[in-house]
Design an enzyme around this catalytic site. Structure first.
Site, PDB file in Angstrom:
ATOM      1  N   PRO A  44       1.897   3.066  13.923  1.00  0.00           N
ATOM      2  CA  PRO A  44       2.614   3.899  14.899  1.00  0.00           C
ATOM      3  C   PRO A  44       3.570   3.086  15.768  1.00  0.00           C
ATOM      4  O   PRO A  44       4.411   3.653  16.465  1.00  0.00           O
ATOM      5  CB  PRO A  44       1.486   4.529  15.734  1.00  0.00           C
ATOM      6  CG  PRO A  44       0.255   3.763  15.424  1.00  0.00           C
ATOM      7  CD  PRO A  44       0.447   3.106  14.095  1.00  0.00           C
ATOM      8  N   GLU A  95      -8.415   0.443  14.954  1.00  0.00           N
ATOM      9  CA  GLU A  95      -7.605   0.616  16.174  1.00  0.00           C
ATOM     10  C   GLU A  95      -6.287  -0.128  16.076  1.00  0.00           C
ATOM     11  O   GLU A  95      -5.360   0.106  16.839  1.00  0.00           O
ATOM     12  CB  GLU A  95      -8.377   0.111  17.404  1.00  0.00           C
ATOM     13  CG  GLU A  95      -9.679   0.813  17.657  1.00  0.00           C
ATOM     14  CD  GLU A  95      -9.542   2.327  17.667  1.00  0.00           C
ATOM     15  OE1 GLU A  95      -8.693   2.828  18.418  1.00  0.00           O
ATOM     16  OE2 GLU A  95     -10.275   2.993  16.923  1.00  0.00           O
ATOM     17  N   ARG A 153      12.216  10.373  -4.492  1.00  0.00           N
ATOM     18  CA  ARG A 153      13.092  11.495  -4.866  1.00  0.00           C
ATOM     19  C   ARG A 153      14.573  11.123  -4.812  1.00  0.00           C
ATOM     20  O   ARG A 153      15.420  11.873  -5.264  1.00  0.00           O
ATOM     21  CB  ARG A 153      12.757  12.752  -4.058  1.00  0.00           C
ATOM     22  CG  ARG A 153      12.906  12.637  -2.575  1.00  0.00           C
ATOM     23  CD  ARG A 153      12.058  13.676  -1.861  1.00  0.00           C
ATOM     24  NE  ARG A 153      12.274  15.035  -2.327  1.00  0.00           N
ATOM     25  CZ  ARG A 153      13.364  15.742  -2.101  1.00  0.00           C
ATOM     26  NH1 ARG A 153      14.344  15.205  -1.408  1.00  0.00           N
ATOM     27  NH2 ARG A 153      13.474  16.963  -2.549  1.00  0.00           N
ATOM     28  N   ASP A 186      19.924  17.954   0.408  1.00  0.00           N
ATOM     29  CA  ASP A 186      18.819  18.116   1.344  1.00  0.00           C
ATOM     30  C   ASP A 186      19.259  18.071   2.792  1.00  0.00           C
ATOM     31  O   ASP A 186      20.311  17.541   3.128  1.00  0.00           O
ATOM     32  CB  ASP A 186      17.811  16.959   1.157  1.00  0.00           C
ATOM     33  CG  ASP A 186      16.933  17.171  -0.050  1.00  0.00           C
ATOM     34  OD1 ASP A 186      16.913  18.285  -0.565  1.00  0.00           O
ATOM     35  OD2 ASP A 186      16.278  16.198  -0.463  1.00  0.00           O
TER      36      ASP A 186
HETATM   37  N1  ADE Z   1      -0.804   4.666  11.233  1.00  0.00           N
HETATM   38  C1  ADE Z   1      -1.313   5.374  12.251  1.00  0.00           C
HETATM   39  N2  ADE Z   1      -0.407   6.195  12.782  1.00  0.00           N
HETATM   40  C2  ADE Z   1       0.742   6.018  12.061  1.00  0.00           C
HETATM   41  C3  ADE Z   1       2.036   6.583  12.131  1.00  0.00           C
HETATM   42  N3  ADE Z   1       2.365   7.493  13.037  1.00  0.00           N
HETATM   43  N4  ADE Z   1       2.953   6.150  11.249  1.00  0.00           N
HETATM   44  C4  ADE Z   1       2.639   5.212  10.327  1.00  0.00           C
HETATM   45  N5  ADE Z   1       1.440   4.644  10.231  1.00  0.00           N
HETATM   46  C5  ADE Z   1       0.483   5.048  11.080  1.00  0.00           C
END
Ligand code: ADE
Length: 247
Positions: free
Chosen positions: A88, A115, A153, A168
């Site tokens: 993330p 985590e 794709r 697209d």
């Molecule tokens: N791992 C945990 N959350 C994620 C996200 N939003 N994007 C990519 N990998 C992740």
């Protein structure tokens, strides 16, 4: 193109890799996808892949050793290759990035879990970090699937129709126009008559207008980023005037 997925949960990928467009691309040899189970590179009788964080705190951290060894075991044929960590904290994955990655020969995806991952994986092993959106998943596996799907794709031959990918949403910086198929009337709702007119120019203009209208309503941020043609500017001006007169 070759994809390598480094994960603690290879089973999550099986259906995804066998079905639909991607499954067909694999069968036809257009993409080659290899799963590497990080746990099989962990040491000790319990093959532990996580540990407590130095400095204390909640949660567990993915150990660097098993990921490092799994990465070393990945076959790297000649050509352009990139190691991406799904997290993330990465840069948000967008269509432009999908195109960029589609020009590689090999994409190695490391799926983070727990985590977080030891910073030495992040800094020492990955060339790039990608996030699929501003939310936290239980691991990078879904992110890896998203990246593989979006990139595959775009590869030559993967989609049937030659223009399918370039039509697209996002390809020209706009959302796509609405689509309709049979029946002509569904639950009392009609297909817009212009689509039945057979007038190709009228249909093109209607679609472009709908595409601009939709983008203006839902994703005005995209309009700021994209370079519009003169025709688009004129349509947009009209749409904004109509919107103003309704307010
Ligand atoms: N791992 C945990 N959350 C994620 C996200 N939003 N994007 C990519 N990998 C992740």
């Amino acid at each position: 193109m070759k994809f390598d997925i480094l994960t603690l949960f290879p089973d999550l990928f099986h259906a995804f890799l066998q079905e639909s467009i991607l499954g067909r691309a694999v069968k036809r040899g257009l993409v080659d996808i290899k799963l590497t189970d990080i746990r099989s590179f962990a040491r000790g009788p319990h093959r532990v892949t996580d540990d407590r964080p130095y400095g204390g705190g909640n949660g567990m951290v993915m150990k660097p050793g098993p990921v490092y060894r799994a990465l070393q075991a990945v076959d790297r044929p000649k050509g352009k290759s990139l190691v991406v960590l799904l997290t993330p904290q990465g840069k948000t994955f967008e269509q432009s990035k999908a195109w960029e990655l589609s020009r590689l020969d090999q994409l190695i995806l490391i799926c983070g879990r727990y985590e977080g991952v030891d910073e030495r994986i992040r800094k020492g092993l990955a060339d790039m970090e990608l996030s699929i959106g501003d939310y936290v998943l239980s691991g990078g596996e879904l992110g890896a699937m998203v990246v593989i799907d979006a990139v595959s794709r775009l590869l030559p031959g993967v989609l049937g129709g030659e223009n399918s990918a370039t039509d697209d949403s996002f390809e020209d910086g706009l959302l796509e126009y609405p689509h309709y198929t049979r029946p002509q009337v569904f639950k009392g709702k009609n297909v817009p008559s212009v689509l039945l007119s057979g007038d190709h120019e009228k249909i093109r203009l209607w679609r472009r207008t709908e595409s601009l209208k939709r983008t203006l309503e839902r994703r005005p941020d995209l309009l700021k980023k994209t370079k519009l043609k003169q025709e688009d500017e004129a349509i947009l001006t009209k749409l904004l005037e109509t919107k103003k007169s309704k307010e």
